[in-house]
Design a protein around this motif. Sequence first.
Motif, mmCIF file in Angstrom:
data_model
loop_
_atom_site.group_PDB
_atom_site.id
_atom_site.type_symbol
_atom_site.label_atom_id
_atom_site.label_comp_id
_atom_site.label_asym_id
_atom_site.label_seq_id
_atom_site.Cartn_x
_atom_site.Cartn_y
_atom_site.Cartn_z
ATOM 1 N N PRO A 32 0.835 -1.202 0.000
ATOM 2 C CA PRO A 32 0.000 0.000 0.000
ATOM 3 C C PRO A 32 0.872 1.256 0.000
ATOM 4 O O PRO A 32 1.971 1.247 0.563
ATOM 5 C CB PRO A 32 -0.790 -0.093 1.305
ATOM 6 C CG PRO A 32 -0.622 -1.477 1.796
ATOM 7 C CD PRO A 32 0.621 -2.022 1.184
ATOM 8 N N PRO A 33 0.392 2.321 -0.607
ATOM 9 C CA PRO A 33 1.182 3.553 -0.666
ATOM 10 C C PRO A 33 1.227 4.304 0.668
ATOM 11 O O PRO A 33 1.960 5.278 0.805
ATOM 12 C CB PRO A 33 0.463 4.375 -1.733
ATOM 13 C CG PRO A 33 -0.937 3.875 -1.711
ATOM 14 C CD PRO A 33 -0.851 2.414 -1.348
ATOM 15 N N TYR A 34 0.449 3.848 1.631
ATOM 16 C CA TYR A 34 0.387 4.490 2.946
ATOM 17 C C TYR A 34 -0.064 3.444 3.965
ATOM 18 O O TYR A 34 -0.623 2.407 3.592
ATOM 19 C CB TYR A 34 -0.577 5.679 2.938
ATOM 20 C CG TYR A 34 -1.912 5.350 2.310
ATOM 21 C CD1 TYR A 34 -2.923 4.739 3.047
ATOM 22 C CD2 TYR A 34 -2.152 5.623 0.969
ATOM 23 C CE1 TYR A 34 -4.134 4.411 2.465
ATOM 24 C CE2 TYR A 34 -3.364 5.305 0.383
ATOM 25 C CZ TYR A 34 -4.353 4.706 1.135
ATOM 26 O OH TYR A 34 -5.549 4.378 0.563
ATOM 27 N N PRO A 35 0.171 3.688 5.249
ATOM 28 C CA PRO A 35 -0.273 2.723 6.272
ATOM 29 C C PRO A 35 -1.789 2.511 6.205
ATOM 30 O O PRO A 35 -2.550 3.461 6.028
ATOM 31 C CB PRO A 35 0.127 3.395 7.588
ATOM 32 C CG PRO A 35 1.212 4.348 7.225
ATOM 33 C CD PRO A 35 0.898 4.818 5.829
ATOM 34 N N LEU A 36 -2.201 1.276 6.341
ATOM 35 C CA LEU A 36 -3.624 0.957 6.210
ATOM 36 C C LEU A 36 -4.439 1.308 7.448
ATOM 37 O O LEU A 36 -5.651 1.449 7.365
ATOM 38 C CB LEU A 36 -3.801 -0.528 5.891
ATOM 39 C CG LEU A 36 -3.243 -0.960 4.548
ATOM 40 C CD1 LEU A 36 -3.432 -2.454 4.366
ATOM 41 C CD2 LEU A 36 -3.882 -0.192 3.414
ATOM 42 N N GLU A 37 -3.797 1.427 8.575
ATOM 43 C CA GLU A 37 -4.480 1.768 9.825
ATOM 44 C C GLU A 37 -5.688 0.865 10.068
ATOM 45 O O GLU A 37 -6.820 1.315 10.205
ATOM 46 C CB GLU A 37 -4.872 3.243 9.831
ATOM 47 C CG GLU A 37 -3.667 4.161 9.753
ATOM 48 C CD GLU A 37 -4.010 5.631 9.789
ATOM 49 O OE1 GLU A 37 -5.167 5.976 10.071
ATOM 50 O OE2 GLU A 37 -3.099 6.429 9.538
ATOM 51 N N ILE A 38 -5.400 -0.425 10.109
ATOM 52 C CA ILE A 38 -6.428 -1.427 10.386
ATOM 53 C C ILE A 38 -5.821 -2.452 11.331
ATOM 54 O O ILE A 38 -4.641 -2.789 11.222
ATOM 55 C CB ILE A 38 -6.934 -2.088 9.081
ATOM 56 C CG1 ILE A 38 -8.125 -3.001 9.355
ATOM 57 C CG2 ILE A 38 -5.820 -2.806 8.362
ATOM 58 C CD1 ILE A 38 -8.832 -3.482 8.102
ATOM 59 N N GLY A 39 -6.614 -2.911 12.267
ATOM 60 C CA GLY A 39 -6.121 -3.880 13.230
ATOM 61 C C GLY A 39 -5.944 -5.261 12.617
ATOM 62 O O GLY A 39 -6.582 -5.602 11.617
ATOM 63 N N THR A 40 -5.093 -6.046 13.239
ATOM 64 C CA THR A 40 -4.842 -7.398 12.729
ATOM 65 C C THR A 40 -6.028 -8.332 12.940
ATOM 66 O O THR A 40 -6.120 -9.364 12.276
ATOM 67 C CB THR A 40 -3.604 -8.018 13.413
ATOM 68 O OG1 THR A 40 -3.815 -8.021 14.825
ATOM 69 C CG2 THR A 40 -2.346 -7.246 13.070
ATOM 70 N N MET A 41 -6.925 -7.964 13.827
ATOM 71 C CA MET A 41 -8.095 -8.798 14.105
ATOM 72 C C MET A 41 -9.394 -8.140 13.623
ATOM 73 O O MET A 41 -10.474 -8.452 14.108
ATOM 74 C CB MET A 41 -8.184 -9.081 15.611
ATOM 75 C CG MET A 41 -6.954 -9.784 16.176
ATOM 76 S SD MET A 41 -6.653 -11.392 15.430
ATOM 77 C CE MET A 41 -7.951 -12.338 16.159
ATOM 78 N N GLU A 42 -9.283 -7.248 12.666
ATOM 79 C CA GLU A 42 -10.450 -6.514 12.157
ATOM 80 C C GLU A 42 -11.502 -7.472 11.612
ATOM 81 O O GLU A 42 -11.177 -8.414 10.893
ATOM 82 C CB GLU A 42 -10.021 -5.543 11.059
ATOM 83 C CG GLU A 42 -11.141 -4.701 10.502
ATOM 84 C CD GLU A 42 -11.768 -3.799 11.546
ATOM 85 O OE1 GLU A 42 -12.962 -3.983 11.834
ATOM 86 O OE2 GLU A 42 -11.055 -2.927 12.072
ATOM 87 N N ASP A 44 -14.826 -5.939 10.772
ATOM 88 C CA ASP A 44 -15.821 -5.091 10.113
ATOM 89 C C ASP A 44 -15.720 -5.258 8.595
ATOM 90 O O ASP A 44 -14.699 -4.932 7.996
ATOM 91 C CB ASP A 44 -15.588 -3.632 10.503
ATOM 92 C CG ASP A 44 -16.566 -2.675 9.831
ATOM 93 O OD1 ASP A 44 -17.607 -3.132 9.318
ATOM 94 O OD2 ASP A 44 -16.282 -1.465 9.820
ATOM 95 N N PRO A 45 -16.784 -5.755 7.975
ATOM 96 C CA PRO A 45 -16.747 -5.988 6.529
ATOM 97 C C PRO A 45 -16.405 -4.739 5.712
ATOM 98 O O PRO A 45 -15.702 -4.834 4.708
ATOM 99 C CB PRO A 45 -18.155 -6.484 6.202
ATOM 100 C CG PRO A 45 -18.669 -7.040 7.484
ATOM 101 C CD PRO A 45 -18.046 -6.200 8.562
ATOM 102 N N GLN A 46 -16.868 -3.580 6.149
ATOM 103 C CA GLN A 46 -16.563 -2.348 5.406
ATOM 104 C C GLN A 46 -15.073 -2.030 5.450
ATOM 105 O O GLN A 46 -14.491 -1.621 4.451
ATOM 106 C CB GLN A 46 -17.363 -1.172 5.960
ATOM 107 C CG GLN A 46 -18.801 -1.159 5.501
ATOM 108 C CD GLN A 46 -19.505 0.097 5.968
ATOM 109 O OE1 GLN A 46 -19.602 0.346 7.165
ATOM 110 N NE2 GLN A 46 -19.986 0.868 5.025
#
Length: 72
Positions: A32-42, A44-46
């Motif tokens: 990715p061109p930037y940090p995704l800022e998502i948890g490893t245990m996410e 949420d489908p969205q």
Amino acid sequence: MKKLKTRAKDYNDVLNYIRKREVQGKMLVIRPPYPLEIGTMEKDPQELRRVYQIGVKEARKNLQAIKTYLSE
């Protein structure tokens, strides 16, 4: 337990290996061109769809590089 003690070093060693191979032209890395800022245990489908679409977009942007790499 021994692996837990060396986990950070092992992880950094792998990242260094990947960077080295990428610079040598022996590995194609798409990120990715930037940090995704998502948890490893996410869950949420969205959110999962959002980061998936980022991956699809990056793959499309790099499609020619992927084809070239795979044909070598």
